[in-house]
Scaffold this active site. Structure first.
Site, PDB file in Angstrom:
ATOM      1  N   HIS A  11       6.928  -9.562  -7.036  1.00 53.48           N
ATOM      2  CA  HIS A  11       7.022 -10.317  -5.779  1.00 53.48           C
ATOM      3  C   HIS A  11       7.269 -11.798  -6.101  1.00 53.48           C
ATOM      4  CE1 HIS A  11       5.670  -6.974  -3.204  1.00 53.48           C
ATOM      5  NE2 HIS A  11       5.009  -6.614  -4.300  1.00 53.48           N
ATOM      6  N   GLU A  40      -2.047  -9.529   4.384  1.00 54.37           N
ATOM      7  CA  GLU A  40      -2.662  -8.450   5.152  1.00 54.37           C
ATOM      8  C   GLU A  40      -3.998  -8.842   5.777  1.00 54.37           C
ATOM      9  OE1 GLU A  40      -1.292  -8.006   2.180  1.00 54.37           O
ATOM     10  OE2 GLU A  40      -0.262  -6.064   2.035  1.00 54.37           O
ATOM     11  N   THR A  85       4.878  -5.864   2.239  1.00 50.95           N
ATOM     12  CA  THR A  85       4.465  -5.674   3.628  1.00 50.95           C
ATOM     13  C   THR A  85       5.174  -6.645   4.554  1.00 50.95           C
ATOM     14  OG1 THR A  85       2.265  -5.120   2.776  1.00 50.95           O
ATOM     15  CG2 THR A  85       2.461  -5.475   5.137  1.00 50.95           C
ATOM     16  N   HIS A 108       7.418   2.262  -2.645  1.00 50.83           N
ATOM     17  CA  HIS A 108       5.984   2.014  -2.682  1.00 50.83           C
ATOM     18  C   HIS A 108       5.269   3.272  -2.183  1.00 50.83           C
ATOM     19  CE1 HIS A 108       2.167  -0.113  -1.393  1.00 50.83           C
ATOM     20  NE2 HIS A 108       2.196   0.862  -0.511  1.00 50.83           N
ATOM     21  N   HIS A 131       3.523   2.794  -8.154  1.00 48.94           N
ATOM     22  CA  HIS A 131       2.083   2.889  -7.868  1.00 48.94           C
ATOM     23  C   HIS A 131       1.581   4.332  -8.053  1.00 48.94           C
ATOM     24  CE1 HIS A 131       3.016  -0.999  -6.370  1.00 48.94           C
ATOM     25  NE2 HIS A 131       3.309  -0.646  -5.143  1.00 48.94           N
ATOM     26  N   ARG A 191      -2.326   5.776  -8.716  1.00 48.77           N
ATOM     27  CA  ARG A 191      -3.423   5.602  -7.754  1.00 48.77           C
ATOM     28  C   ARG A 191      -4.547   6.618  -7.927  1.00 48.77           C
ATOM     29  NH1 ARG A 191      -2.479   2.025  -3.645  1.00 48.77           N
ATOM     30  NH2 ARG A 191      -0.277   1.535  -3.194  1.00 48.77           N
ATOM     31  N   ASP A 196       3.718  -5.419 -10.422  1.00 47.41           N
ATOM     32  CA  ASP A 196       3.491  -5.785  -9.028  1.00 47.41           C
ATOM     33  C   ASP A 196       3.127  -7.264  -8.949  1.00 47.41           C
ATOM     34  OD1 ASP A 196       3.598  -5.100  -6.353  1.00 47.41           O
ATOM     35  OD2 ASP A 196       1.546  -4.365  -6.263  1.00 47.41           O
ATOM     36  N   SER A 241      -0.034  -9.317  -3.591  1.00 43.21           N
ATOM     37  CA  SER A 241      -1.443  -9.110  -3.302  1.00 43.21           C
ATOM     38  C   SER A 241      -1.777  -7.661  -3.578  1.00 43.21           C
ATOM     39  CB  SER A 241      -1.749  -9.450  -1.843  1.00 43.21           C
ATOM     40  OG  SER A 241      -1.057  -8.569  -0.989  1.00 43.21           O
TER      41      SER A 241
END
EC number: 3.4.19.-
Length: 398
Positions: free
Chosen positions: A66, A73, A102, A198, A227, A230, A290, A294
């Site tokens: 990013h 968020e 996001t 994502h 991701h 997870r 990432d 955030s």
């Protein structure tokens, strides 16, 4: 003007181990790799770098970062800042792919493209995905296909969110159409045309991808889920995806064991070990940071709990732990941040130490694998672990 560097007698991983070599650079290219090189050109000073006690590896590729910061968020004060050049180079990153997450409103694709161009001018190689979590994809021109054809830095779309309450609840048809456009744009432009995906914590996991492979003719190589660490159930699906010919991505962590204890995210080293134990080609797994994004944590009711920030330093952490804790060969662990992403994303001159390739090189300490020197496009960015080239608005710590 020709600028040349000669790395003397250094253990060389291309990422495959090549033995102890001399490596000769001219401007931004590798022009020779030999057991011993005698180079003398009238009127040109050749900078020699002593490789004793070090290993040379390809510059790291962080293909999910990013660049503009992420987050928001939990309100405007949770927006993370833009990355600065030295935050990438001191982590060994010489090539980076920017994404939006996001927030595709407070940040947009034009700002992302501008940031990527700025970092390129400062010294690293940059690319971007257009779009954000939500569908349809917001583009720079009037279509995904045209973005890929007309804009050099655009290599795909993303990060499109699935299995996540923040994704705007797209239909499968919207997802398939976006991926198909990325595929066609990639074909026409000679680019990867991937859909960077994502994968959130939802129970649907990779179902959209499986459905696309069953119901459309889009090749598995055009889907790039991230991701995938997870939880065990998601990793199981990622392994099945790899067995079908796909490439999946693991988000690294600077403290993998703590992260596992906090939220169950599986350390990269264990994911890579699983790939090896399953007999899969290790090109099926990559690792990204990432970075600057955030890392929000939500409870079972999707309420925000706390915030973290990603860093490219997690890449080397994952490689080192793979070597030290899982006894995975360095040349195997390195692939996830060098040759594997270069292959998937069609970076034809990246990810390897080969003659004719870009002079993106990281020198690691042979004993502890810490970063000593970083060279990006032939220019020294880091010496003795400290940045020597700074971004336009950065200040030297000296």
């Amino acid at each position: 003007m020709i600028e040349m560097k000669l790395l003397r007698q250094i253990a060389t991983y291309a990422p495959e181990y090549q033995g102890v070599k001399d490596i000769l650079l001219a401007n931004d290219k590798i022009i020779a790799i030999e057991d011993h090189i005698e180079a003398s050109i009238t009127g040109i000073d050749i900078e020699e770098i002593d490789g004793s006690g070090k290993v040379a590896v390809p510059g790291f590729i962080d293909s999910h970062f990013h660049l503009l910061g992420g987050g928001g968020e939990n309100g405007f004060h949770n927006r993370t800042p833009e990355v600065q050049l030295s935050q990438l180079t001191t982590a060994g990153v010489t090539t980076v792919v920017g994404v939006l997450g996001t927030d595709g409103v407070g940040r947009d694709d034009m700002a992302l493209l501008s940031k990527a161009r700025g970092l390129e001018t400062e010294g690293v190689s940059t690319y971007i995905y257009v779009g954000s979590y939500r569908l349809p994809v917001n583009t720079l021109t009037d279509s995904v296909i045209k973005d890929l054809m007309a804009i050099d830095k655009v290599i795909g779309i993303g990060e499109i969110a699935i299995a996540d309450h923040r994704n705007g609840a797209p239909t499968f048809t919207e997802f398939a159409h976006a991926a198909a456009d990325a595929r066609v744009g990639g074909l026409l432009a000679g680019k990867a045309g991937v859909t960077n995906i994502h994968v959130g914590p939802g129970k649907s996991r990779l179902s959209f991808i499986r459905q696309a492979l069953e119901e459309t003719d889009i090749p598995v190589s055009n889907f790039y889920p991230t991701h995938c660490e997870r939880n065990e159930a998601l990793l199981d699906e990622a392994i099945a995806f790899a067995k079908a010919g796909g490439v999946f991505d693991i988000t690294g962590s600077e403290n993998p064991d703590q992260t596992y204890e906090l939220d169950g995210s599986i350390p990269f080293r264990r994911c890579l070990k699983r790939v090896i134990d399953e007999g899969l080609d290790t090109d099926c797994i990559t690792m990204t940071s990432d970075g600057q994004g955030s890392l929000p944590i939500f409870d079972e009711n999707n309420h925000f709990v706390e915030m973290g920030v990603g860093s490219s330093k997690s890449l080397l952490t994952g490689v080192k732990e793979s070597v030290e804790k899982e006894n995975i060969p360095l040349e195997t662990a390195l692939r996830a941040i060098t040759s594997a992403p270069a292959k998937l994303l069609k970076f034809s001159k990246k990810g390897h130490l080969k003659v004719g390739f870009d002079a993106d090189i990281v020198l690691l300490d042979e004993d502890n694998l810490t970063i000593d020197t970083v060279i990006a496009k032939g220019e020294t960015m880091v010496e003795k672990g400290t940045a020597v080239k700074w971004g336009t608005f950065e200040k030297s710590e000296a």
